[in-house]
Enzyme design. Sequence first.
Site, PDB file in Angstrom:
ATOM      1  N   ASP A 170       0.829  -1.204   0.000  1.00  0.00           N
ATOM      2  CA  ASP A 170       0.000   0.000   0.000  1.00  0.00           C
ATOM      3  C   ASP A 170       0.865   1.255   0.000  1.00  0.00           C
ATOM      4  O   ASP A 170       0.595   2.213  -0.737  1.00  0.00           O
ATOM      5  CB  ASP A 170      -0.905   0.016   1.236  1.00  0.00           C
ATOM      6  CG  ASP A 170      -2.076  -0.942   1.125  1.00  0.00           C
ATOM      7  OD1 ASP A 170      -2.556  -1.156   0.006  1.00  0.00           O
ATOM      8  OD2 ASP A 170      -2.521  -1.464   2.163  1.00  0.00           O
ATOM      9  N   SER A 171       1.882   1.260   0.840  1.00  0.00           N
ATOM     10  CA  SER A 171       2.737   2.445   0.944  1.00  0.00           C
ATOM     11  C   SER A 171       3.500   2.695  -0.354  1.00  0.00           C
ATOM     12  O   SER A 171       3.578   3.830  -0.834  1.00  0.00           O
ATOM     13  CB  SER A 171       3.716   2.291   2.107  1.00  0.00           C
ATOM     14  OG  SER A 171       3.018   2.190   3.333  1.00  0.00           O
TER      15      SER A 171
END
Length: 396
Positions: A170-171
Site C-alpha cells: 500500500d505504501s
Amino acid sequence: MKNLPLDGIKVVDLSAALTGPFCTQLLADFGAEVLKIEPPGKGDMLRAFGPPYLKGESPYFLLTNRNKRGITLDITKEKGREILIRLAKDADVFIENYRPGVKKKLKIDYDTLKEINPRLIYCSISGFGQTGPYAERAGFDPIAQGMSGIASITGWKHTGPVRVGVAIGDSLGGIFATYGILMAIIERERSGQGQRVETSLLEGLISVLGFQAAKYFATGERPEPLGNDHGMVSPYGTFKTQDSFINIAAGNQGMWERLAEALGLKHLIQDERFRTVPDRVTNRSELGKLLEEKLAKKTTKEWGEILNEVGVANGPILHIDEVFQDPQVLHQEMLLEMDHPTIGKIKNLGFPAKLSRTPATVRRPPPLLGQHTEELLKELGYGPQEIETLRKEKII
C-alpha cells in the site's frame, strides 16, 4: 507562511483505505489543496479499522489524512455525481481506487472527465492494474505481497511465506502514484495537457524485488528465503549478542576486514573460506557462528560503540516505542504532534523528504467525517436551502 511547492494544485481525492490517501497526504504536505470525498454516514473504510480508537477515531485513519478538507458525497446518486463533476472541472488531479468497471458505471472514468477538463491528471490505483486478466479482481496489501513474490522471499525456509510487518505494498503504491502525478504535472507545463496515471500494488512491489530479481535473471533459479541474511553479501544480517541482537552490514571488503579486526578475528581475513565476497557468501553459516561466538561476549550497545568507532555499519533492532525515543529520529523530526478538534493532541509521523526553502508543513489535522462539506458546497455556489435539501436527500 512561505509558498509551498504544490501551492495552487487542487486534488480531488476519491480514494479510500491506505494507498490513495497516503499519496494525497504526500501531496498535501507540500501544499496541494486536497478535497477528500467520503460516502455519507460511514466514510473511508479506514475510519473503522481498530481497535484501538481515540475518542471514536481510528489511529490508522489519522495517520494518512492530515492537511486535507473532507466532504461527504454520495456519488452513486445523480446530484452527488453533479457535485463531483463541478469539483473536477477546475481540479489539477483526480485520484481514485475503484475497479475499472465501477468507475465506468458511475461515469467518472478518465475518458469522461477529460472531456470536461482536458488538463486533468487522473490517477488510478488498483491491486493489479487497469487492464489485463486480473484488472477486476479485488486487491489488498497481503494479496499483492503474495503475488509479487515478496512473501516467498521473506522469512525462513522453515516458516513458510511471511508477510512484511507493515502494509508495504500500500505504501509503495502511494509513493509511486505520487511520483507519477508529479511527473504528469511537470509534463503538463510543456504540453498543456493532462493524462492518465496508473499504478498498482502488484507493480510497486515487483519494482523493489531488487537483488532477488537480479539473481533470478542471472541464473534462472528460484530465490529462497534467507531470513535476515543477504543473498549476495556476507556478513550482512542479524546476529545474537550478549543481551539482544545487532544488525551488521559489512558491505565491502574494507568493512569486512575492519569488522574482523574489531572482533579479534583478524586471522579470518586470510582464511580461504572468507577471503572474498563470494567465499563469504558460500560459507555464510560457518562465518555467522564464528562471529556470534565473539559477539556473545558483549552487549549490543557495547558492540555498537566499538563498530561505530571503526566505521562498520551496524545498528540495534529497536521496538516501535524505542524508535520514537531515539535521538536521531527525534532530531530529524519524524515524530510530530498536532491538535485534533475532538481528541486533542495526537501524534503523527514526520516528513521523510526535507526541502531547505519550502519544507512540508502541518496545516490541518485529519478531517472529521464531512467536516468541510458545507464550506466546500458554499465555495461551489450552493445556498443554505440547497445544502439542507442535499442533506435531507442523503446526497451529503
